[in-house]
Design a protein around this motif. Structure first.
Motif, PDB file in Angstrom:
ATOM      1  N   PRO A   1       0.811  -1.227   0.000  1.00 55.23           N
ATOM      2  CA  PRO A   1       0.000   0.000   0.000  1.00 55.23           C
ATOM      3  C   PRO A   1       0.841   1.272   0.000  1.00 55.23           C
ATOM      4  O   PRO A   1       0.445   2.272  -0.603  1.00 55.23           O
ATOM      5  N   LEU A   2       2.002   1.218   0.668  1.00 54.62           N
ATOM      6  CA  LEU A   2       2.877   2.387   0.662  1.00 54.62           C
ATOM      7  C   LEU A   2       3.342   2.690  -0.753  1.00 54.62           C
ATOM      8  O   LEU A   2       3.327   3.839  -1.202  1.00 54.62           O
ATOM      9  N   LEU A   3       3.749   1.642  -1.466  1.00 57.57           N
ATOM     10  CA  LEU A   3       4.217   1.797  -2.835  1.00 57.57           C
ATOM     11  C   LEU A   3       3.072   2.216  -3.757  1.00 57.57           C
ATOM     12  O   LEU A   3       3.227   3.092  -4.620  1.00 57.57           O
ATOM     13  N   GLY A   4       1.914   1.592  -3.552  1.00 65.41           N
ATOM     14  CA  GLY A   4       0.757   1.885  -4.391  1.00 65.41           C
ATOM     15  C   GLY A   4       0.247   3.310  -4.240  1.00 65.41           C
ATOM     16  O   GLY A   4      -0.309   3.880  -5.185  1.00 65.41           O
ATOM     17  N   GLU A   5       0.434   3.892  -3.061  1.00 71.09           N
ATOM     18  CA  GLU A   5       0.012   5.274  -2.846  1.00 71.09           C
ATOM     19  C   GLU A   5       1.084   6.264  -3.311  1.00 71.09           C
ATOM     20  O   GLU A   5       0.776   7.356  -3.798  1.00 71.09           O
ATOM     21  N   TRP A   6       2.356   5.868  -3.151  1.00 70.48           N
ATOM     22  CA  TRP A   6       3.461   6.766  -3.475  1.00 70.48           C
ATOM     23  C   TRP A   6       3.561   7.028  -4.976  1.00 70.48           C
ATOM     24  O   TRP A   6       3.776   8.165  -5.412  1.00 70.48           O
ATOM     25  N   ILE A   7       3.403   5.979  -5.784  1.00 69.08           N
ATOM     26  CA  ILE A   7       3.590   6.123  -7.230  1.00 69.08           C
ATOM     27  C   ILE A   7       2.635   7.157  -7.835  1.00 69.08           C
ATOM     28  O   ILE A   7       3.081   8.092  -8.512  1.00 69.08           O
ATOM     29  N   PRO A   8       1.309   7.047  -7.635  1.00 71.14           N
ATOM     30  CA  PRO A   8       0.440   8.078  -8.235  1.00 71.14           C
ATOM     31  C   PRO A   8       0.633   9.462  -7.628  1.00 71.14           C
ATOM     32  O   PRO A   8       0.452  10.473  -8.315  1.00 71.14           O
ATOM     33  N   ALA A   9       0.997   9.522  -6.334  1.00 73.01           N
ATOM     34  CA  ALA A   9       1.224  10.825  -5.712  1.00 73.01           C
ATOM     35  C   ALA A   9       2.373  11.558  -6.387  1.00 73.01           C
ATOM     36  O   ALA A   9       2.344  12.793  -6.525  1.00 73.01           O
ATOM     37  N   MET A  10       3.399  10.818  -6.814  1.00 75.37           N
ATOM     38  CA  MET A  10       4.540  11.418  -7.488  1.00 75.37           C
ATOM     39  C   MET A  10       4.298  11.565  -8.989  1.00 75.37           C
ATOM     40  O   MET A  10       4.633  12.575  -9.602  1.00 75.37           O
ATOM     41  N   ALA A  11       3.695  10.534  -9.591  1.00 80.43           N
ATOM     42  CA  ALA A  11       3.569  10.501 -11.047  1.00 80.43           C
ATOM     43  C   ALA A  11       2.584  11.538 -11.579  1.00 80.43           C
ATOM     44  O   ALA A  11       2.842  12.186 -12.596  1.00 80.43           O
ATOM     45  N   GLY A  12       1.445  11.717 -10.894  1.00 80.60           N
ATOM     46  CA  GLY A  12       0.435  12.646 -11.390  1.00 80.60           C
ATOM     47  C   GLY A  12       0.979  14.051 -11.605  1.00 80.60           C
ATOM     48  O   GLY A  12       0.941  14.581 -12.723  1.00 80.60           O
ATOM     49  N   PRO A  13       1.517  14.685 -10.570  1.00 82.55           N
ATOM     50  CA  PRO A  13       2.069  16.031 -10.756  1.00 82.55           C
ATOM     51  C   PRO A  13       3.240  16.053 -11.742  1.00 82.55           C
ATOM     52  O   PRO A  13       3.377  16.997 -12.523  1.00 82.55           O
ATOM     53  N   ALA A  14       4.095  15.024 -11.691  1.00 89.64           N
ATOM     54  CA  ALA A  14       5.271  15.010 -12.575  1.00 89.64           C
ATOM     55  C   ALA A  14       4.867  14.956 -14.040  1.00 89.64           C
ATOM     56  O   ALA A  14       5.466  15.633 -14.886  1.00 89.64           O
ATOM     57  N   VAL A  15       3.855  14.167 -14.353  1.00 88.72           N
ATOM     58  CA  VAL A  15       3.396  14.067 -15.743  1.00 88.72           C
ATOM     59  C   VAL A  15       2.889  15.416 -16.228  1.00 88.72           C
ATOM     60  O   VAL A  15       3.237  15.874 -17.328  1.00 88.72           O
ATOM     61  N   ARG A  16       2.057  16.067 -15.426  1.00 86.26           N
ATOM     62  CA  ARG A  16       1.507  17.366 -15.829  1.00 86.26           C
ATOM     63  C   ARG A  16       2.610  18.412 -15.969  1.00 86.26           C
ATOM     64  O   ARG A  16       2.633  19.182 -16.943  1.00 86.26           O
ATOM     65  N   GLN A  17       3.530  18.454 -15.010  1.00 91.93           N
ATOM     66  CA  GLN A  17       4.598  19.450 -15.056  1.00 91.93           C
ATOM     67  C   GLN A  17       5.530  19.225 -16.244  1.00 91.93           C
ATOM     68  O   GLN A  17       5.953  20.180 -16.900  1.00 91.93           O
ATOM     69  N   THR A  18       5.834  17.965 -16.523  1.00 87.42           N
ATOM     70  CA  THR A  18       6.701  17.671 -17.668  1.00 87.42           C
ATOM     71  C   THR A  18       6.051  18.136 -18.965  1.00 87.42           C
ATOM     72  O   THR A  18       6.703  18.749 -19.820  1.00 87.42           O
ATOM     73  N   ALA A  19       4.762  17.848 -19.115  1.00 90.34           N
ATOM     74  CA  ALA A  19       4.052  18.270 -20.325  1.00 90.34           C
ATOM     75  C   ALA A  19       4.065  19.788 -20.468  1.00 90.34           C
ATOM     76  O   ALA A  19       4.314  20.324 -21.555  1.00 90.34           O
ATOM     77  N   GLU A  20       3.803  20.487 -19.389  1.00 91.98           N
ATOM     78  CA  GLU A  20       3.777  21.954 -19.439  1.00 91.98           C
ATOM     79  C   GLU A  20       5.158  22.512 -19.773  1.00 91.98           C
ATOM     80  O   GLU A  20       5.286  23.473 -20.547  1.00 91.98           O
ATOM     81  N   ARG A  21       6.207  21.920 -19.213  1.00 87.05           N
ATOM     82  CA  ARG A  21       7.569  22.414 -19.475  1.00 87.05           C
ATOM     83  C   ARG A  21       7.987  22.118 -20.912  1.00 87.05           C
ATOM     84  O   ARG A  21       8.642  22.941 -21.558  1.00 87.05           O
TER      85      ARG A  21
ATOM     86  N   VAL B   1      10.791  25.112 -10.170  1.00 83.19           N
ATOM     87  CA  VAL B   1      11.315  23.777  -9.860  1.00 83.19           C
ATOM     88  C   VAL B   1      11.547  23.653  -8.362  1.00 83.19           C
ATOM     89  O   VAL B   1      12.136  24.533  -7.734  1.00 83.19           O
ATOM     90  N   VAL B   2      11.106  22.563  -7.782  1.00 84.36           N
ATOM     91  CA  VAL B   2      11.281  22.314  -6.350  1.00 84.36           C
ATOM     92  C   VAL B   2      12.503  21.433  -6.098  1.00 84.36           C
ATOM     93  O   VAL B   2      13.372  21.765  -5.290  1.00 84.36           O
ATOM     94  N   SER B   3      12.569  20.296  -6.784  1.00 85.44           N
ATOM     95  CA  SER B   3      13.713  19.386  -6.639  1.00 85.44           C
ATOM     96  C   SER B   3      14.537  19.457  -7.918  1.00 85.44           C
ATOM     97  O   SER B   3      14.188  18.817  -8.923  1.00 85.44           O
ATOM     98  N   ASN B   4      15.606  20.248  -7.892  1.00 83.57           N
ATOM     99  CA  ASN B   4      16.327  20.470  -9.141  1.00 83.57           C
ATOM    100  C   ASN B   4      17.234  19.297  -9.522  1.00 83.57           C
ATOM    101  O   ASN B   4      17.509  18.401  -8.717  1.00 83.57           O
TER     102      ASN B   4
END
Length: 284
Positions: free
Chosen positions: A197-217, A227-230
């Motif tokens: 469950p830790l892994l299952g919750e962590w992946i979408p929490a990280m992937a969702g924002p990252a996908v949107r931010q990558t597309a916008e950039r 950028v927060v984590s350079n």
């Protein structure tokens, strides 16, 4: 209800067939192995010629592009609306569209984003990407939406296959990360079921924002604003991940290639970027 001719009754084809029959469509089916063509309520054609002749809408769901060519070799498809749900490359889809047009047929290519148990189950969330003739898609949208949802992605017949492979490639990258994570804890007194469950919750929490931010950039060309984590910070942290894998007796082969790309991007880009620049390194 429109009539549908379906060529191919593997696991996916059979699932599609059952939903069309259940919805009241007149369905004609053909399969290379006759014993697999037992779909209650469907008419069984003795040959691809007979199946194609049975109606205007012809759906093909076979093993690969070569199988499509072999099944339709010598078959008169003029005046037919050919929907190809066979997994293929974008180049194969474009070539098959040209092949169909030369023979007087209209063409739609499809990329199925579902597994057979999801077919006919709307709440499962599956769908099919479609590309090619928009007019053709709109004409048959209702029939195509019976088994699973539809997403039209453009007039270029290769776009459905491209969307399909792009999403599946991301999926396999995720699976690689999941495999590495479980390998790290494999020899420890850590219950994988409790860890899941830790892994299952962590992946979408990280992937969702990252996908949107990558597309916008990628669209804006600005890889540094907000950028927060350079990149410099993240590259500096990669030795810890590699050392942990080494210490746990786990191969680094799933994570090291991406870390190497990150370091290469740092060498040619800016440490103030995020990870978007890695995309540009992959283009040849």
């Amino acid at each position: 209800m429109s009539s549908v001719s379906l060529l191919g009754l593997g696991a996916m084809g059979a699932a599609l067939a059952r939903t069309w029959v259940s919805a009241g469509h007149a369905l004609t089916v053909w399969n290379r192995t006759p014993g697999r063509a037992d779909i209650e309520g469907a008419k069984v054609a003795e040959s691809p010629h007979e199946a194609v002749a049975a109606g205007r809408l012809v759906v093909v769901c076979l093993l690969d592009d070569d199988s499509v060519g072999a099944a339709l070799d010598g078959v008169d498809i003029s005046g037919k609306d050919l929907v190809n749900l066979t997994t293929s490359t974008p180049a194969q889809a474009r070539a098959r569209a040209a092949w169909a047009e030369e023979r007087g047929a209209r063409y739609l290519d499809g990329g199925i984003m579902a597994v057979p148990p999801m077919i006919g189950v709307p709440e499962a969330g599956g769908y099919v990407f479609y590309s090619g003739s928009r007019e053709l898609f709109e004409l048959h949208r209702d029939a195509l939406a019976v088994p699973v949802g539809t997403k039209y992605v453009g007039e270029d017949p290769g776009f459905a296959a491209l969307h399909d492979v792009a999403l599946l490639s991301a999926m396999y990258g995720m699976f690689a990360g999941v495999a590495h994570a479980f390998a790290l804890i494999r020899r420890e007194d850590i219950d994988p079921v409790a860890f899941a469950p830790l892994l299952g919750e962590w992946i979408p929490a990280m992937a969702g924002p990252a996908v949107r931010q990558t597309a916008e950039r990628l669209k804006s060309g600005d890889y540094t604003t907000g950028v927060v984590s350079n990149l410099a910070m993240q590259v500096a942290g990669t030795p810890t991940f590699l050392a942990t894998a080494e210490g746990q007796g786990v191969s680094q082969e799933l994570v090291r290639p991406y870390f190497e790309l990150m370091r290469r991007r740092l060498d040619v880009g800016s440490g103030e970027e995020d990870l978007t620049g890695v995309v540009d390194l992959l283009l040849r």
